[in-house]
Design a protein around this motif. Structure first.
Motif, PDB file in Angstrom:
ATOM      1  N   ILE A 146      -4.195   6.464   3.190  1.00 43.46           N
ATOM      2  CA  ILE A 146      -3.404   5.345   2.676  1.00 43.46           C
ATOM      3  C   ILE A 146      -1.980   5.381   3.215  1.00 43.46           C
ATOM      4  O   ILE A 146      -1.312   4.342   3.322  1.00 43.46           O
ATOM      5  N   ILE A 202      -8.722   3.875   1.643  1.00 41.00           N
ATOM      6  CA  ILE A 202      -7.964   3.996   0.393  1.00 41.00           C
ATOM      7  C   ILE A 202      -8.559   5.100  -0.478  1.00 41.00           C
ATOM      8  O   ILE A 202      -8.519   5.036  -1.701  1.00 41.00           O
ATOM      9  N   PHE A 254       0.816  -1.212   0.000  1.00 40.75           N
ATOM     10  CA  PHE A 254       0.000   0.000   0.000  1.00 40.75           C
ATOM     11  C   PHE A 254       0.854   1.268   0.000  1.00 40.75           C
ATOM     12  O   PHE A 254       0.344   2.350  -0.286  1.00 40.75           O
ATOM     13  N   TYR A 312       0.520   2.278  -3.489  1.00 45.02           N
ATOM     14  CA  TYR A 312      -0.840   2.372  -4.027  1.00 45.02           C
ATOM     15  C   TYR A 312      -1.278   3.832  -4.005  1.00 45.02           C
ATOM     16  O   TYR A 312      -1.018   4.541  -3.030  1.00 45.02           O
TER      17      TYR A 312
END
Length: 679
Positions: free
Chosen positions: A598, A592, A445, A448
């Motif tokens: 995040i 997210i 993540f 991401y």
């Protein structure tokens, strides 16, 4: 045919207020002479009545309130000075900003001197660690304004629709069909992504909703993205269906203080094309009419700048004035899907005044808070000086970082005040940074959504969503594509929605996002053996694993977001956002949706429960998306070490061979000597 109309006016609202928070974190400035810059913007459709700068700050407890002062400038014009109040801790100074100084983009400069003694003699004041000013993160600018009358044009609608206050007050919405097709979902998410990339605040987003749940209110700005047959009847009446034979139409419609932008076509392909048009900020700002036709041949792609890694620090000469420690900073951004690699270099071109004490004056370059290099200033080079430094190997910067040029301008005979226009230094516009970068290869993540981004646009994203979407599903999609859109700077990439499990070829060659429950999305059941947080055999709860023990009822009310290696292509990632109920899926997506959320997670799985408690976990040992690429980079990164080790090995071998030959030769000599003695 495009219909041309004279812009019509719509009644503006009453007085409104909006507070724009500065994005700066708490910052401490040290030294006798301090200076800091903060930035804010004004919407073009605001008719300003009053602007107030709320300056939250703290000065050293030892600061002399009679000798210390702070001055505020806007766009280079000084307009307010004050002395800190005689109290400790943070305090707020409310400052009225002259309206004639406010433009669209504004730079607010805080400068002054923080002295710990009264300068009653004509000598150079000693700088100590007690000379400091801390700017709190509560500083903001408050606007009081009236909305200017909205014109019936695409550009005017777009300005209001994407305005900071409109979004913050949740007056902007995107709507699509109640039972959207895959193409309608694709088009609406492209439109959302286009808006997300220009939102500057970290807490706001534009929701995507069903058209039946639009709940339009006065002063709402609504973009309706749907095929013609799926438009509400009152919006259908605004479109001539005969004009939709081979093109899409984008049209404004204002009624009863409500503002609509209709984006429609008869085919999904043309609807997606129209969505790319509204996702293009430049095109929308340029369209000064109420209707735009979009055909297959219409250019809708956003422009891109190919800089080959060269980033100029400033477009104009950047001048700083006054004695002491002065800094100027520059934000450098590289594509979000890339990070810096070894070999980056900064070249600073600058000049400065000649009335300096050159024994004590120098310039220092920082990247973020890391010192990169310094250079002593000299009278000979005052008119044309250059500092070139390479960044240290292994320095990680991410996709956005700050380059700071810090000048220590010491005068030969400095008086008590150091806020005059001399000495000065100036950073020239040919100053630049050459950034060597590489695409991030982490399936975590921390990477991401950039693992779904390539060259600043969507990287072949395939979304497998439930066939029948409810309100929670739309909120989940809004959260996911709000963050993806924030990172995608171009609208040229591919997004495709699927209502059922795609073909193996699609799954192999795309970055896949799967959302839903085991009940409304069959692919969740198909992927269950590969999930980190798996479902029970009856698919009625999430079960325990090596990272988390899950009580049976607790497992019925949690949502998860999981970044996996794709079972269909081990060089691609797959994200699964799932839970037993659609509400749980939505809760998982709340972690997210914004960068600030995040950034909390460094692993590859997130769990969110019904109390909104969230936890992060890491399961995979090898975080690389492409393992072979990781091996190549590791080899390249350590190539110099490998070369040295290779040379050392060769030397050892040569020494070993030399020792062996010497021993053998010595053995022969010793053997010959013995034979001679025997004879």
């Amino acid at each position: 045919m495009i219909t041309l109309m004279q812009p019509t006016s719509v009644q503006a609202a009453d007085n409104q207020t909006y507070t724009q928070q500065f994005q700066n974190s708490i910052t401490t400035l040290s030294g006798k002479s301090v200076e800091a810059n903060m930035y804010f913007t004004k919407m073009d459709y605001w008719d300003l009545k009053k602007v107030t700068f709320n300056f939250n700050y703290q000065v050293s407890q030892l600061a002399n309130r009679q000798a210390s002062d702070i001055t505020v400038s806007l766009n280079g014009v000084k307009f307010y000075s004050f002395r800190p109040k005689d109290k400790t801790g943070f305090q707020t100074e409310k400052i009225t900003v002259p309206l004639d100084l406010v433009s669209g983009s504004n730079r607010l400069t805080i400068s002054g001197q923080i002295l710990d003694q009264m300068p009653d003699k004509n000598y150079q004041l000693q700088q100590t660690p007690a000379n400091w000013l801390t700017i709190g993160n509560g500083s903001n600018v408050n606007f009081e304004y009236q909305l200017k009358e909205a014109e019936n044009t695409l550009s005017s609608f777009y300005a209001h629709f994407s305005g900071q206050d409109t979004i913050a007050y949740q007056r902007s919405k995107i709507a699509t069909a109640d039972n959207p097709t895959a193409k309608e979902l694709t088009a609406s998410m492209i439109a959302l992504s286009g808006e997300s990339r220009i939102i500057t605040t970290e807490n706001d987003q534009i929701p995507v909703v069903k058209v039946s749940e639009l709940a339009a209110a006065k002063n709402d700005y609504m973009m309706v993205v749907a095929k013609y047959d799926h438009l509400p009847d009152d919006l259908k009446k605004q479109i001539d269906p005969n004009q939709l034979k081979d093109k899409a139409i984008i049209k404004t419609h204002y009624t009863d203080g409500k503002y609509y932008l209709i984006v429609t076509a008869k085919s999904g392909k043309l609807l997606e094309k129209a969505a790319r048009f509204v996702a293009n900020e430049e095109l929308m700002k340029e369209t000064d009419k109420d209707t735009e036709d979009v055909e297959e041949t219409t250019d809708t792609y956003t422009s891109s700048l190919h800089d080959n890694g060269t980033h100029y620090l400033t477009t104009t000469a950047d001048r700083i004035e006054g004695a002491g420690h002065k800094e100027t900073s520059y934000l450098v951004q590289i594509p979000n899907d890339r990070s810096n690699a070894d070999g980056s270099q900064i070249t600073l071109h600058f000049n400065y005044s000649k009335n300096l004490n050159f024994n004590r004056s120098l310039v220092t370059l920082y990247v973020n808070n890391t010192v990169i290099g310094s250079k002593k200033l000299t009278a000979v080079r005052a008119n044309n000086d250059t500092l070139t430094v390479k960044l240290p190997r292994g320095l990680s910067l991410g996709s956005s970082f700050t380059v700071r040029a810090a000048f220590d301008l010491e005068m030969k005979d400095q008086d008590t005040s150091d806020n005059s226009n001399t000495p000065w230094a100036q950073v020239r516009p040919d100053s630049k940074m050459l950034v060597k970068s590489q695409r991030s290869n982490d399936l975590l993540f921390t990477n991401y959504p950039t693992l779904f981004i390539n060259n600043e646009t969507y990287d072949d994203i395939a979304v497998v969503a439930p066939k029948n979407l409810n309100t929670d599903d739309f909120k989940t999609l809004t959260n996911i594509f709000n963050l993806i859109g924030n990172f995608a700077k171009s609208n040229t990439g591919k997004i495709q929605f699927y209502e059922s499990m795609p073909s193996k070829n699609v799954l192999k060659n795309n970055n896949v996002i799967v959302i839903g429950t085991p009940q409304n999305n069959p692919m969740i059941k198909e992927l269950n053996p590969n999930l980190y947080f798996k479902y029970s055999q009856n698919f009625d709860r999430v079960v325990s694993n090596e990272k988390l023990s899950i009580e049976k009822d607790y497992g019925k009310n949690i949502g998860t977001a999981q970044l996996m290696r794709s079972p269909y292509n081990d060089k691609r990632g797959m994200m699964v956002v799932t839970g037993i109920n659609t509400k749980d899926v939505y809760l998982a997506s709340t972690q997210i949706n914004f960068q600030k959320n995040i950034q909390q997670f460094t692993g590859d799985a997130v769990v969110v429960d019904m109390n909104n408690a969230h936890y992060g976990y890491r399961f995979k040992k090898n975080k690389a998306i492409d393992k072979s690429l990781e091996n190549k980079r590791t080899f390249s990164k350590n190539s110099q070490l490998i070369l040295y080790l290779g040379l050392a090995l060769i030397v050892i071998i040569l020494i070993g061979v030399g020792v062996i030959l010497t021993v053998r030769k010595q053995g022969r000599l010793n053997g010959g000597s013995k034979n001679d003695r025997k004879q």
